[in-house]
Design a protein around this motif. Structure first.
Motif, short mmCIF file in Angstrom:
data_model
loop_
_atom_site.label_atom_id
_atom_site.label_comp_id
_atom_site.label_asym_id
_atom_site.label_seq_id
_atom_site.Cartn_x
_atom_site.Cartn_y
_atom_site.Cartn_z
N SER A 1 -50.62 -37.90 67.74
CA SER A 1 -49.84 -38.92 67.04
C SER A 1 -50.71 -40.13 66.70
O SER A 1 -50.66 -40.66 65.58
CB SER A 1 -48.65 -39.35 67.89
OG SER A 1 -47.92 -40.36 67.24
N THR A 2 -51.54 -40.56 67.65
CA THR A 2 -52.44 -41.68 67.42
C THR A 2 -53.45 -41.36 66.32
O THR A 2 -53.71 -42.18 65.44
CB THR A 2 -53.17 -42.06 68.72
OG1 THR A 2 -52.20 -42.41 69.71
CG2 THR A 2 -54.12 -43.22 68.50
N SER B 1 -49.56 -37.16 72.30
CA SER B 1 -49.76 -38.60 72.12
C SER B 1 -51.06 -38.88 71.37
O SER B 1 -51.10 -39.72 70.46
CB SER B 1 -49.78 -39.29 73.49
OG SER B 1 -50.07 -40.66 73.33
N THR B 2 -52.12 -38.18 71.74
CA THR B 2 -53.40 -38.35 71.06
C THR B 2 -53.30 -37.89 69.61
O THR B 2 -53.83 -38.53 68.70
CB THR B 2 -54.51 -37.56 71.80
OG1 THR B 2 -54.55 -38.00 73.15
CG2 THR B 2 -55.86 -37.77 71.14
#
Length: 59
Positions: free
Chosen positions: A31-32, A28-29
């Motif tokens: 992707s961000t 998730s990090t």
């Protein structure tokens, strides 16, 4: 120049996705981070065009 540095960094992040997601950050990090880099690159391009630099990159 800033835009080319961001582009280089984006490429490096993409090329090292497996290492980064296994050892440094969760997916998730990652992707961000990738979305943020792509957004900043896009904004730099838009601002350059508005300032009349065309496709040139700012310093």
């Amino acid at each position: 120049m800033v835009n080319s540095k961001i582009s280089d960094l984006t490429t490096m992040v993409k090329e090292n996705k497996n290492f980064l997601t296994e050892n440094v950050m969760d997916k998730s990090t990652f992707s961000t981070l990738l979305k943020t880099l792509e957004s900043v690159s896009s904004e730099c391009s838009i601002k350059n065009r508005k300032l009349g630099y065309g496709v040139q990159e700012d310093d």
